[in-house]
Scaffold this motif. Structure first.
Motif, PDB file in Angstrom:
ATOM      1  N   GLN A  48       5.896   8.356  -2.326  1.00  0.00           N
ATOM      2  CA  GLN A  48       6.426   9.130  -0.844  1.00  0.00           C
ATOM      3  C   GLN A  48       7.188  10.498  -1.314  1.00  0.00           C
ATOM      4  O   GLN A  48       7.175  11.424  -0.681  1.00  0.00           O
TER       5      GLN A  48
ATOM      6  N   SER B 143      13.174   1.385  -0.623  1.00  0.00           N
ATOM      7  CA  SER B 143      11.950   0.416  -0.504  1.00  0.00           C
ATOM      8  C   SER B 143      11.629  -0.058  -1.753  1.00  0.00           C
ATOM      9  O   SER B 143      12.093  -0.125  -2.908  1.00  0.00           O
TER      10      SER B 143
ATOM     11  N   ARG C  52      12.763   1.823   4.183  1.00  0.00           N
ATOM     12  CA  ARG C  52      10.963   1.892   4.642  1.00  0.00           C
ATOM     13  C   ARG C  52      10.651   0.299   4.424  1.00  0.00           C
ATOM     14  O   ARG C  52      10.896  -0.321   3.277  1.00  0.00           O
TER      15      ARG C  52
ATOM     16  N   SER D   8       5.075  -1.651   2.270  1.00  0.00           N
ATOM     17  CA  SER D   8       3.765  -0.773   2.452  1.00  0.00           C
ATOM     18  C   SER D   8       2.482  -1.716   2.261  1.00  0.00           C
ATOM     19  O   SER D   8       2.375  -2.340   1.195  1.00  0.00           O
TER      20      SER D   8
ATOM     21  N   THR E 183       4.974  -0.946   8.680  1.00  0.00           N
ATOM     22  CA  THR E 183       4.210  -1.795   8.254  1.00  0.00           C
ATOM     23  C   THR E 183       2.702  -2.081   9.068  1.00  0.00           C
ATOM     24  O   THR E 183       1.755  -1.966   8.758  1.00  0.00           O
TER      25      THR E 183
ATOM     26  N   VAL F 254       0.293   9.149   3.623  1.00  0.00           N
ATOM     27  CA  VAL F 254       1.624   8.927   3.185  1.00  0.00           C
ATOM     28  C   VAL F 254       2.694  10.071   3.673  1.00  0.00           C
ATOM     29  O   VAL F 254       3.706  10.033   3.796  1.00  0.00           O
TER      30      VAL F 254
ATOM     31  N   TRP G  78       5.032   9.234   6.530  1.00  0.00           N
ATOM     32  CA  TRP G  78       6.135   8.522   6.349  1.00  0.00           C
ATOM     33  C   TRP G  78       7.283   9.780   6.219  1.00  0.00           C
ATOM     34  O   TRP G  78       8.399   9.404   6.799  1.00  0.00           O
TER      35      TRP G  78
END
Length: 480
Positions: free
Chosen positions: A197, A279, A344, A347, A408, A453, A456
């Motif tokens: 990210q 995360s 976050r 994933s 998610t 990605v 995000w």
């Protein structure tokens, strides 16, 4: 939404009746009461949380600068009507109040649209504008995520945008991000998916300015000179303290996780940061031992000695839950950190037919899925992470400084966005299934760049904009 507009219309009808009956002083009380009720309570749940958790500067400026003008206009018109009882005076009063009401509704609609939109439930829509960068315009893409550079033959996976059900998620504006983050530092804390990210954000920003590398082995740091904005990354696989010190039944080759102790390295540095994107999760599938109060309570892919079998009560999902709550509670209680923390969520990976090391595959996926294929492990990790987030917020009372970025569900649809077998530039790599249908070794966890990605970071920018940019929202002026 319709429930709350019904509430407003009902209040409007009451106001109209009062005006018609010429209950002037009562009307003043009602309209001001309604205004306070709307602006202080914000009848939308998301806005209620926003108001209850922090003082909204737009609201305060509104009440300070706008309401006195309404009172003055209403008092002025009331005096005129009392002295002359003329139809013109009454009409001026009605016009003033109606104008105030319309202004109030417009402002209400505008601010509710900013804080009420659920960003995390929606769908993927095809985007003809394509990605924000390419693998040829960004020099820092990790080779394993450089899918086009590694020979992936399709690229439509780059051309999809996330569309929330209730609103639009703006396309990432690099200059806007740098403006909002002027003089500030944003840090990614986590594992290799967090690195994924961070590199995505750097690639996007690189299109408008080349940053200076100010980092080292322990902390990556890139600074954009025009606004003194810094993007940093700290590696933390589990977010909690870990050692390799041998214990009974577990040698130096097994990680020992102290689930009740946060990772001291990132905790030491967070006072320097203004925004954290946090995360974790995937390393909990690896071999490890779990401890609470320095006592072994569980493990993953580890066979404990007979003397410890009775104490093995915590599996990897429960260990993840404890670790998230430990880290968030520690951050919230860090007295020298007052920044914004964006958590976050987990994933999802898309290994089908096995795990990463047992023949799992995402080969041949070229478009988003129509529905999420249920994954018990992903669901369990996500549920525990979200529960820990809210538990830590309740425990610390720090919800005003934390945001849950719940990706998610939406990213469960993006089985097409992983490198798969295209994780190496090796021209001789195996990309097709072999005899017996066995798939080649591949990566169905990390994300191609450019690719999904990047969304995000569009979500991160929208969260930051809501937090930092609302102070500049225009305050409505009553037209005389």
């Amino acid at each position: 939404m319709s429930i709350w507009w019904a509430f407003i219309v009902r209040q409007y009808k009451i106001l109209s009746i009062l005006l018609y009956l010429r209950f002037i002083k009562t009307t003043k009380i009602i309209i001001l009461g309604m205004g306070m009720r709307i602006f202080l309570l914000y009848p939308h749940p998301a806005c209620q949380k926003r108001i209850l958790m922090r003082k909204d500067r737009s609201l305060l400026r509104l009440l300070q600068n706008w309401t006195p003008g309404i009172i003055y206009q209403m008092t002025k018109n009331d005096d005129e009507s009392s002295s002359s009882h003329s139809s013109a005076a009454r009409m001026r009063m009605v016009t003033t109040i109606m104008r105030a009401w319309r202004t109030m509704m417009n402002f209400y609609s505008d601010i509710s649209s900013k804080c009420d939109c659920d960003l995390y439930h929606g769908r993927w829509v095809h985007d003809p504008d394509g990605p924000l960068y390419t693998n040829k315009t960004c020099p820092i893409i990790t080779q394993m995520q450089n899918c086009q550079g590694n020979g992936r033959p399709d690229r439509d996976y780059e051309n999809w945008r996330w569309k929330p059900d209730q609103c639009d998620l703006p396309r990432f504006d690099p200059r806007k991000f740098l403006q909002l983050m002027q003089g500030k530092t944003l840090a990614f804390i986590g594992d290799s998916v967090a690195r994924n990210q961070m590199e995505s954000l750097l690639c996007i920003l690189w299109q408008v300015e080349t940053p200076k590398n100010r980092g080292n082995r322990l902390m990556h740091r890139w600074t954009f000179p025009s606004t003194s904005t810094t993007i940093a990354r700290i590696w933390s696989s589990w977010l909690v303290h870990h050692t390799n010190d041998p214990i009974e039944g577990a040698g130096a080759d097994v990680d020992k996780l102290h689930l009740d102790m946060p990772d001291e390295f990132f905790m030491e540095h967070i006072p320097k940061f203004d925004v954290i994107v946090l995360s974790s999760g995937h390393w909990f599938a690896k071999k490890s031992v779990y401890l609470l109060n320095s006592t072994v309570i569980g493990g993953q892919l580890w066979n404990p000695p007979t003397s410890m079998e009775q104490s093995m009560k915590v599996n990897h999902m429960e260990a993840y839950r404890i670790s998230v709550e430990t880290a968030l509670t520690a951050i919230a209680r860090q007295p020298n950190y007052a920044g914004l923390t964006i958590v976050r969520t987990y994933s999802p990976d898309h290994y089908e037919g096995g795990e990463w090391n047992t023949g799992g595959s995402c080969t041949g996926k070229s478009k988003p899925a129509q529905r999420v294929v249920e994954n018990g492990f992903t669901n369990g990790m996500h549920q525990r992470q979200v529960a820990s987030f809210w538990n830590s917020m309740q425990k610390t009372g720090a919800a005003a400084r934390f945001r849950l970025m719940d990706i998610t569900e939406g990213f469960g649809l993006r089985h097409d966005g992983h490198p798969g077998p295209y994780r190496s530039p090796d021209p001789n790599k195996i990309t097709k299934r072999g005899r017996g249908g066995r798939p080649p070794s591949q990566d169905c966890l990390h994300w191609c760049m450019p690719g999904p990605v990047d969304t995000w970071n569009e979500l991160v920018l929208e969260i930051i904009r809501r937090e930092f940019d609302h102070a500049n929202d225009p305050i409505p002026q009553l037209q005389h």
